[in-house]
Design an enzyme around this catalytic site. Structure first.
Site, PDB file in Angstrom:
ATOM      1  N   CYS A   1       0.797  -1.234   0.000  1.00  0.00           N
ATOM      2  CA  CYS A   1       0.000   0.000   0.000  1.00  0.00           C
ATOM      3  C   CYS A   1       0.831   1.286   0.000  1.00  0.00           C
ATOM      4  O   CYS A   1       0.418   2.291  -0.588  1.00  0.00           O
ATOM      5  CB  CYS A   1      -0.972  -0.009   1.170  1.00  0.00           C
TER       6      CYS A   1
ATOM      7  N   HIS B   1      -2.225   6.933   3.544  1.00  0.00           N
ATOM      8  CA  HIS B   1      -0.781   7.012   3.827  1.00  0.00           C
ATOM      9  C   HIS B   1      -0.233   8.317   3.232  1.00  0.00           C
ATOM     10  O   HIS B   1      -0.533   8.655   2.082  1.00  0.00           O
ATOM     11  CB  HIS B   1      -0.034   5.847   3.173  1.00  0.00           C
TER      12      HIS B   1
HETATM   13  P1  NAP Z   1      -7.336 -10.654   7.660  1.00  0.00           P
HETATM   14  O1  NAP Z   1      -8.356  -9.636   8.034  1.00  0.00           O
HETATM   15  O2  NAP Z   1      -6.670 -11.431   8.732  1.00  0.00           O
HETATM   16  O3  NAP Z   1      -8.067 -11.697   6.655  1.00  0.00           O
HETATM   17  C1  NAP Z   1      -7.432 -12.874   6.248  1.00  0.00           C
HETATM   18  C2  NAP Z   1      -8.352 -13.665   5.324  1.00  0.00           C
HETATM   19  O4  NAP Z   1      -7.658 -14.894   4.980  1.00  0.00           O
HETATM   20  C3  NAP Z   1      -9.678 -14.085   5.952  1.00  0.00           C
HETATM   21  O5  NAP Z   1     -10.680 -14.079   4.966  1.00  0.00           O
HETATM   22  C4  NAP Z   1      -9.408 -15.514   6.399  1.00  0.00           C
HETATM   23  O6  NAP Z   1     -10.572 -16.309   6.480  1.00  0.00           O
HETATM   24  C5  NAP Z   1      -8.531 -15.979   5.260  1.00  0.00           C
HETATM   25  N1  NAP Z   1      -7.774 -17.169   5.656  1.00  0.00           N
HETATM   26  C6  NAP Z   1      -7.044 -17.368   6.778  1.00  0.00           C
HETATM   27  N2  NAP Z   1      -6.559 -18.629   6.803  1.00  0.00           N
HETATM   28  C7  NAP Z   1      -7.000 -19.235   5.675  1.00  0.00           C
HETATM   29  C8  NAP Z   1      -6.852 -20.530   5.125  1.00  0.00           C
HETATM   30  N3  NAP Z   1      -6.154 -21.479   5.765  1.00  0.00           N
HETATM   31  N4  NAP Z   1      -7.437 -20.814   3.947  1.00  0.00           N
HETATM   32  C9  NAP Z   1      -8.160 -19.860   3.289  1.00  0.00           C
HETATM   33  N5  NAP Z   1      -8.336 -18.606   3.756  1.00  0.00           N
HETATM   34  C10 NAP Z   1      -7.769 -18.292   4.936  1.00  0.00           C
HETATM   35  O7  NAP Z   1      -6.154 -10.021   6.786  1.00  0.00           O
HETATM   36  P2  NAP Z   1      -6.163  -8.660   5.890  1.00  0.00           P
HETATM   37  O8  NAP Z   1      -5.725  -7.520   6.708  1.00  0.00           O
HETATM   38  O9  NAP Z   1      -7.447  -8.574   5.144  1.00  0.00           O
HETATM   39  O10 NAP Z   1      -4.975  -8.981   4.858  1.00  0.00           O
HETATM   40  C11 NAP Z   1      -5.144  -9.931   3.807  1.00  0.00           C
HETATM   41  C12 NAP Z   1      -3.935  -9.931   2.902  1.00  0.00           C
HETATM   42  O11 NAP Z   1      -3.769  -8.668   2.296  1.00  0.00           O
HETATM   43  C13 NAP Z   1      -2.624 -10.216   3.640  1.00  0.00           C
HETATM   44  O12 NAP Z   1      -1.811 -10.986   2.781  1.00  0.00           O
HETATM   45  C14 NAP Z   1      -2.032  -8.837   3.874  1.00  0.00           C
HETATM   46  O13 NAP Z   1      -0.643  -8.873   3.989  1.00  0.00           O
HETATM   47  C15 NAP Z   1      -2.482  -8.118   2.617  1.00  0.00           C
HETATM   48  N6  NAP Z   1      -2.619  -6.658   2.727  1.00  0.00           N
HETATM   49  C16 NAP Z   1      -3.344  -6.077   3.748  1.00  0.00           C
HETATM   50  C17 NAP Z   1      -3.530  -4.684   3.749  1.00  0.00           C
HETATM   51  C18 NAP Z   1      -4.369  -4.003   4.781  1.00  0.00           C
HETATM   52  O14 NAP Z   1      -4.583  -2.796   4.603  1.00  0.00           O
HETATM   53  N7  NAP Z   1      -4.857  -4.684   5.804  1.00  0.00           N
HETATM   54  C19 NAP Z   1      -2.978  -3.908   2.755  1.00  0.00           C
HETATM   55  C20 NAP Z   1      -2.261  -4.521   1.756  1.00  0.00           C
HETATM   56  C21 NAP Z   1      -2.101  -5.887   1.758  1.00  0.00           C
HETATM   57  P3  NAP Z   1     -11.338 -16.577   7.897  1.00  0.00           P
HETATM   58  O15 NAP Z   1     -12.149 -15.348   8.182  1.00  0.00           O
HETATM   59  O16 NAP Z   1     -12.178 -17.758   7.591  1.00  0.00           O
HETATM   60  O17 NAP Z   1     -10.277 -16.822   8.932  1.00  0.00           O
END
Ligand code: NAP
Length: 350
Positions: free
Chosen positions: A150, A242
């Site tokens: 991001c 940001h």
């Molecule tokens: P999050 O809220 O923790 O969500 C994670 C997702 O992955 C949930 O839908 C979860 O499903 C799923 N998941 C977890 N274990 C799994 C498995 N074994 N099989 C299939 N699905 C699974 O994380 P987030 O903040 O949205 O981030 C998601 C990704 O985007 C990460 O790779 C992160 O580095 C990236 N990212 C995040 C941001 C941000 O602003 N937060 C920005 C850029 C990139 P359940 O609900 O069923 O556990």
């Protein structure tokens, strides 16, 4: 009216997954038809499996969808956005690509692989030409395309108009919103009225991803931009948006008017093709002394433009300026959807 293309979201219950669901709600080309998550959520309705953390109500079309297991098959459409936890994204994304799906991923896992486009449609649409090599070498009928971290997308959008002047060295200091850490993110006792001068892995990502994004396609490889990039990343008590202080050294002399004009006149492929999520002006130059500001500017233009301001001479390098962008829209879900729109416009989703 043409029927919309069905799309799925892997990791749909998470923070970024919810941003996808929201961003796709009224999309003219894509229709959310499938949601996947872990087996903790699979088998439940999306509204039961998801604690909705975004502003507004959960889109009605998503609420009744059944959450599926994150395995190919399961009725998953060909075009899949991915917002899965990084600990599982590598294997699951590869399994889908191998099974013929087009994976447009927001996860970091595949970004730096040499046959995977790390796409910012305004900067490096030509990097999609890596796809035939990716499919040939991996034996896939599908493909993986990624969007940057991001803060990297905000930095590279600010640097792209200066590339013709020869970017030599860059120093970037970020002030990053708490929404970038997902939910529950940083403890309130740590971030309230405070600044945390560390975000794990972020500086390395900004430094290397920027070189790849601003690099040139040479045959079926990317020649990284041979510029040195030094990033210092800080978490600040801002909800969304940001802000980055950038200093840049250029190989070729440019007047301050030329640099300002380069920001103002910057347009690229998404604007020429009028892609639905493309901002009319990808960079908006602000004349006010005290702008851009995350609270006032990040959400403008549907969160898809990058706001630039405070261009001035730098006593160490050549110029310094501020860049601001929405981290969960332009830095995550919106970026991936714009990537898919570019791919559609290139005939890659046929
Ligand atoms: P999050 O809220 O923790 O969500 C994670 C997702 O992955 C949930 O839908 C979860 O499903 C799923 N998941 C977890 N274990 C799994 C498995 N074994 N099989 C299939 N699905 C699974 O994380 P987030 O903040 O949205 O981030 C998601 C990704 O985007 C990460 O790779 C992160 O580095 C990236 N990212 C995040 C941001 C941000 O602003 N937060 C920005 C850029 C990139 P359940 O609900 O069923 O556990």
């Amino acid at each position: 009216m043409q029927p919309r293309i069905p799309v799925g979201v892997l990791g749909a219950t998470g923070m970024v997954g919810q941003s996808f669901v929201k961003f796709l709600e009224h999309h003219p080309w894509f229709e959310l038809a499938w949601v996947g998550a872990s087996d903790r959520s699979a088998g439940k309705k999306y509204q039961e499996a998801t604690a909705w953390r975004l502003g507004g109500v959960m889109p009605a079309a998503a609420a009744g969808l059944m959450v599926r297991e994150s395995t190919p098959g399961n009725g998953a459409p060909r075009l899949m956005f991915s917002a899965m936890d990084a600990s599982v994204a590598t294997e699951i994304e590869r399994a889908f690509a191998s099974a013929g799906h087009v994976i447009v991923s927001n996860s970091r896992n595949h970004r730096m692989e040499s046959d995977v486009p790390l796409l910012v449609p305004e900067i490096n649409a030509s990097h999609l030409k890596l796809i035939p090599r990716q499919q040939r070498e991996r034996g896939w009928t599908g493909q993986i395309v990624t969007n940057p971290n991001c803060s990297t997308v905000v930095l590279t959008m600010g640097l792209a108009p200066l590339k013709p002047y020869g970017i030599q060295r860059v120093v970037a200091t970020t002030m990053q919103a708490i929404s970038g850490a997902g939910y529950p993110g940083v403890a309130s006792m740590d971030i309230n009225a405070n600044v945390i001068p560390y975000i794990g892995g972020e500086e390395e990502k900004m430094q290397t991803e920027a070189q790849k994004i601003l690099g040139d396609l040479a045959g079926d490889r990317i020649e990284f931009l041979p510029a040195k990039v030094s990033a210092s990343c800080n978490r600040v008590p801002v909800v969304d948006g940001h802000l980055i202080a950038v200093s840049v050294e250029l190989a070729r002399k440019a007047s301050i008017e030329e640099v300002r004009d380069a920001f103002r006149s910057f347009r690229s492929v998404p604007q020429e093709r009028e892609l639905p999520s493309a901002p009319v002006r990808p960079l908006v130059y602000m004349n006010e002394q005290d702008r851009p500001q995350p609270r006032r500017d990040a959400e403008r233009d549907n969160g898809m433009a990058v706001y630039i301001g405070r261009l001035r001479e730098c006593p160490v390098f050549d110029y310094k300026f501020m860049a601001c962008g929405h981290n969960t829209i332009r830095g995550a879900a919106g970026a991936a959807v714009l990537n898919a729109e570019l791919m559609y416009s290139e005939g890659l989703l046929d």
